[in-house]
Design an enzyme around this catalytic site. Structure first.
Site, PDB file in Angstrom:
ATOM      1  N   GLY A   1       0.511  53.962 -14.325  1.00 16.09           N
ATOM      2  CA  GLY A   1      -0.864  53.403 -14.197  1.00 16.09           C
ATOM      3  C   GLY A   1      -1.470  54.329 -13.174  1.00 16.09           C
ATOM      4  N   HIS A   2      -1.060  54.378 -12.129  1.00 22.75           N
ATOM      5  CA  HIS A   2      -1.681  55.349 -10.809  1.00 22.75           C
ATOM      6  C   HIS A   2      -1.868  56.583 -11.529  1.00 22.75           C
ATOM      7  CE1 HIS A   2       0.317  52.270  -8.031  1.00 22.75           C
ATOM      8  NE2 HIS A   2      -1.009  51.996  -7.871  1.00 22.75           N
TER       9      HIS A   2
ATOM     10  N   ARG B   1       4.601  46.030  -7.803  1.00 26.99           N
ATOM     11  CA  ARG B   1       5.566  44.787  -7.593  1.00 26.99           C
ATOM     12  C   ARG B   1       6.497  44.507  -8.885  1.00 26.99           C
ATOM     13  NH1 ARG B   1       0.624  42.849  -5.175  1.00 26.99           N
ATOM     14  NH2 ARG B   1       1.073  41.904  -3.296  1.00 26.99           N
TER      15      ARG B   1
ATOM     16  N   HIS C   1       3.329  54.202 -10.080  1.00 27.81           N
ATOM     17  CA  HIS C   1       3.637  54.404 -11.616  1.00 27.81           C
ATOM     18  C   HIS C   1       2.746  54.912 -12.532  1.00 27.81           C
ATOM     19  CE1 HIS C   1       0.752  51.120 -11.922  1.00 27.81           C
ATOM     20  NE2 HIS C   1       1.136  50.380 -10.913  1.00 27.81           N
TER      21      HIS C   1
ATOM     22  N   GLN D   1     -10.660  42.543  -8.388  1.00 26.20           N
ATOM     23  CA  GLN D   1     -10.870  43.643  -7.317  1.00 26.20           C
ATOM     24  C   GLN D   1     -11.845  44.710  -7.710  1.00 26.20           C
ATOM     25  OE1 GLN D   1      -7.667  45.536  -4.796  1.00 26.20           O
ATOM     26  NE2 GLN D   1      -7.716  47.050  -6.493  1.00 26.20           N
TER      27      GLN D   1
ATOM     28  N   SER E   1       2.792  47.477 -12.381  1.00 26.84           N
ATOM     29  CA  SER E   1       2.451  47.084 -11.370  1.00 26.84           C
ATOM     30  C   SER E   1       3.422  47.599 -10.390  1.00 26.84           C
ATOM     31  CB  SER E   1       2.049  45.401 -11.351  1.00 26.84           C
ATOM     32  OG  SER E   1       2.388  44.985  -9.905  1.00 26.84           O
TER      33      SER E   1
ATOM     34  N   MET F   1      -1.821  51.903  -2.779  1.00 33.24           N
ATOM     35  CA  MET F   1      -0.907  51.656  -1.640  1.00 33.24           C
ATOM     36  C   MET F   1       0.275  52.005  -1.897  1.00 33.24           C
ATOM     37  SD  MET F   1      -2.235  47.853  -0.362  1.00 33.24           S
ATOM     38  CE  MET F   1      -1.431  46.764  -1.666  1.00 33.24           C
TER      39      MET F   1
ATOM     40  N   GLN G   1      -5.329  43.308   3.967  1.00 38.67           N
ATOM     41  CA  GLN G   1      -5.555  42.695   2.608  1.00 38.67           C
ATOM     42  C   GLN G   1      -4.376  41.593   2.188  1.00 38.67           C
ATOM     43  OE1 GLN G   1      -5.554  46.462   0.563  1.00 38.67           O
ATOM     44  NE2 GLN G   1      -4.660  45.146  -1.158  1.00 38.67           N
TER      45      GLN G   1
ATOM     46  N   VAL H   1      -2.552  49.941 -17.817  1.00 39.66           N
ATOM     47  CA  VAL H   1      -1.388  50.643 -18.559  1.00 39.66           C
ATOM     48  C   VAL H   1      -0.330  49.816 -18.590  1.00 39.66           C
ATOM     49  CG1 VAL H   1       0.143  52.658 -18.621  1.00 39.66           C
ATOM     50  CG2 VAL H   1      -2.127  53.040 -17.757  1.00 39.66           C
TER      51      VAL H   1
HETATM   52  O1  PAF Z   1      -5.234  48.083  -5.551  1.00 40.29           O
HETATM   53  C1  PAF Z   1      -4.785  48.630  -4.539  1.00 40.29           C
HETATM   54  O2  PAF Z   1      -3.498  49.265  -4.633  1.00 40.29           O
HETATM   55  C2  PAF Z   1      -5.217  48.103  -3.139  1.00 40.29           C
HETATM   56  O3  PAF Z   1      -5.932  47.143  -3.059  1.00 40.29           O
HETATM   57  C3  PAF Z   1      -6.338  49.280  -2.839  1.00 40.29           C
HETATM   58  C4  PAF Z   1      -7.691  49.151  -3.916  1.00 40.29           C
HETATM   59  C5  PAF Z   1      -5.702  50.605  -2.558  1.00 40.29           C
HETATM   60  C6  PAF Z   1      -6.734  48.897  -1.381  1.00 40.29           C
HETATM   61  O4  PAF Z   1      -5.815  49.021  -0.618  1.00 40.29           O
END
Ligand code: PAF
Length: 282
Positions: free
Chosen positions: A36-37, A190, A34, A155, A188, A30, A61, A179
């Site tokens: 981690g991604h 956030r 950072h 998740q 995160s 989303m 969501q 991470v």
């Molecule tokens: O973890 C997230 O960033 C979201 O929940 C995802 C998996 C991209 C779905 O919108």
């Protein structure tokens, strides 16, 4: 890096790559990226795969609309980070592209028990929305590998179940280690909303997880849970849950079990920022 906003364009591009023999590694996000991604993107590039990242702040969501409004957006910086991580493809759709004619037109899945505990209980409708968007993205990207961070443990379980329910067993779900910052705080999107004093105490969640891990010898989890909740509250957190569960089924446990793989999970708010983290017990 190539950027696509339209489904037909990314599908056309990826199908040509697949015909030429490439495999595809996919990282759904989303945004507000950072390290981690970026570590997931690096994994997605392994073995010469075409790495695809999506950025889509999925409205379905967010059970709390205020949370959606405050969700950090930093698309220009994200694009720079993805380029520096060597990402091949960015999918950047708008809401109409993902939910043409509204979200009710897109299939939703029932995750049963997983939707009733912990995150499912605290965020009603959240996993329904995650299932909708990830289902849609999987149909569009059709990856060989899907990379997810362990930070969102529940998740990960939901998405594994989704892949099964969609009959997409060709998609291998790869769960990658969380991470962390130097003090243990799980990375995160956030975290960037934390004030300086909040940031200083935020790693307490990680310290609680460590103490849940080390106090296994005590046998009873209930005492350790209470200690963690008290410590968190004393520092100004509002804990939503401090839980121990079977790592495979997420069945909640009140006692440590010797022969069961276990995971400790915490969700707590500091101010209006909700943080989650977990640890597989060794
Ligand atoms: O973890 C997230 O960033 C979201 O929940 C995802 C998996 C991209 C779905 O919108």
């Amino acid at each position: 890096m190539v950027i696509f906003k339209k489904i037909k364009d990314i599908k056309g591009y990826l199908s040509a790559k697949k015909v030429a023999g490439a495999s595809v590694g996919f990282v759904p996000t989303m945004g507000a990226l950072h390290s981690g991604h970026l570590s997931l993107v690096e994994k997605a590039r392994e073995n010469g795969a075409v790495s695809v990242c999506s950025i889509f702040v999925n409205p379905t969501q967010f059970n709390d609309k205020k949370d959606l409004e405050k969700y950090p957006v930093s698309i220009d910086a994200d694009i720079e980070l993805l380029i520096s991580a060597g990402c091949d493809v960015l999918f950047l759709p708008d809401v109409e592209e993902i939910y043409p004619g509204g979200e009710s037109n897109i299939k939703a899945y029932d995750f049963g028990y997983l939707d009733t505990v912990l995150e499912g209980a605290k965020r009603p409708g959240h996993f329904r929305g995650v299932g909708q968007v990830v289902g849609r993205l999987l149909e569009i990207v059709e990856p060989d590998h899907l990379y997810l961070g362990q930070k969102d443990y529940q998740q990960c379980m939901v998405i594994k179940k989704l892949v099964e329910m969609m009959g997409m067993s060709q998609v291998k779900v790869v769960i990658c280690q969380t991470v962390r910052e130097a003090d243990g705080l799980a990375m995160s999107s956030r975290n960037r909303r934390l004030t300086e004093p909040q940031r200083v105490i935020a790693s307490l969640i990680y310290q609680c997880l460590i103490s849940i891990q080390t106090k296994q010898v005590s046998g009873s989890f209930e005492i350790v849970r209470k200690e963690c909740e008290d410590i968190l509250k004393a520092k100004g957190f509002a804990p939503e849950y401090v839980a121990l569960a079977d790592a495979n089924s997420l069945t909640l446990l009140s006692e440590y079990k010797q022969d069961t793989p276990m995971v400790a999970l915490i969700a707590a708010k500091i101010g209006d920022i909700r943080l989650i983290d977990n640890m597989l017990l060794a």
